[in-house]
Scaffold this active site. Structure first.
Site, PDB file in Angstrom:
ATOM      1  N   LYS A   1      -4.551  -0.582   6.413  1.00 32.21           N
ATOM      2  CA  LYS A   1      -6.003  -0.614   6.599  1.00 32.21           C
ATOM      3  C   LYS A   1      -6.526  -2.033   6.426  1.00 32.21           C
ATOM      4  CE  LYS A   1      -7.261   4.103   5.351  1.00 32.21           C
ATOM      5  NZ  LYS A   1      -7.898   4.948   4.337  1.00 32.21           N
TER       6      LYS A   1
ATOM      7  N   ASP B   1       0.846  -1.188   0.000  1.00 31.29           N
ATOM      8  CA  ASP B   1       0.000   0.000   0.000  1.00 31.29           C
ATOM      9  C   ASP B   1       0.891   1.250   0.000  1.00 31.29           C
ATOM     10  OD1 ASP B   1      -2.325   1.660   0.551  1.00 31.29           O
ATOM     11  OD2 ASP B   1      -1.550   1.742   2.613  1.00 31.29           O
TER      12      ASP B   1
ATOM     13  N   HIS C   1     -11.244   5.550  -9.052  1.00 36.00           N
ATOM     14  CA  HIS C   1     -12.710   5.600  -9.164  1.00 36.00           C
ATOM     15  C   HIS C   1     -13.404   5.999  -7.870  1.00 36.00           C
ATOM     16  CE1 HIS C   1     -11.471   2.550 -12.305  1.00 36.00           C
ATOM     17  NE2 HIS C   1     -11.995   3.529 -13.000  1.00 36.00           N
TER      18      HIS C   1
ATOM     19  N   ASP D   1      -0.208   5.119   0.848  1.00 34.32           N
ATOM     20  CA  ASP D   1      -0.415   6.098   1.933  1.00 34.32           C
ATOM     21  C   ASP D   1      -0.520   5.412   3.294  1.00 34.32           C
ATOM     22  OD1 ASP D   1      -0.473   8.127   0.004  1.00 34.32           O
ATOM     23  OD2 ASP D   1      -2.622   7.879  -0.306  1.00 34.32           O
TER      24      ASP D   1
END
Ligand SMILES: [Mg+2]
Length: 190
Positions: A134, A8, A91, A10
């Protein structure tokens, strides 16, 4: 086929400053280069997989994101780090911008970006790991059959302490940060 680490962006590679809309606000963690270089040396593919719905939400443009990624690539190249792939999802199902208004298959915890990377980079699907801050990162990892490592940086510590009682599955490991996560990954192969 290469073992592949899906990482990932961020909160894992860089400080999660919310919707980062300016390269000047993009700050890579000081341990990130060493961590990714260790993966390079151990012959793991390094693939960055990032939700960037800020594009669909109109908070910043693809051009701004590309400028941020150019800064990231420049920094890592100077540190001797090779990034094998980078996939992003722009998106948002409610986007006011038509081209980004999509109930897509790529936004994590969906797996479209991972599947594309597996195809394009000939990933060894028996040796994959997802690292993120997350639960959505972890859930994507569960779906593709990867090992999962939740880092404490970014949202990671708070996600675990406040929400993990609701999770249907726990990550395989927790790590203080990306560097500790990579040390766990390297040990898989030994
Ligand atoms: Mg994150």
């Amino acid at each position: 086929m290469k073992p592949t680490a899906f990482i990932d962006r961020d909160g894992t590679i860089n400080i999660d400053g919310g919707y980062i809309n300016n390269p000047d606000n993009f700050e890579i963690y000081p341990f990130a280069a060493q961590a990714l270089r260790m993966l390079n040396t151990a012959d793991w593919s390094v693939v960055i997989v990032t939700n960037q719905s800020g594009i669909g939400r109109g908070f910043y443009t693809t051009e701004i994101m590309n400028a941020i990624h150019a800064k990231m690539y420049g920094y890592f190249a100077a540190q001797g780090v090779k990034i094998d792939g980078l996939y992003y999802c722009p998106h948002d199902p409610n986007s006011k911008i038509e081209e980004y208004r999509k109930d897509c298959n790529c936004r994590k915890p969906k797996t479209g970006m991972f599947e594309q990377a597996i195809r394009e980079l000939s990933a060894d699907t028996k040796n994959m790991v997802v690292v993120g801050d997350k639960y959505g990162d972890m859930e994507a990892g569960f779906k593709i059959g990867a090992k999962t490592i939740l880092v404490n940086t970014g949202y990671g510590r708070g996600e675990f302490e406040q929400k993990s009682h609701l999770w249907r599955q726990l990550p395989d490991h927790r790590a203080e940060n990306l560097l500790e996560a990579v040390r766990i990954i390297i040990d898989y192969k030994n």
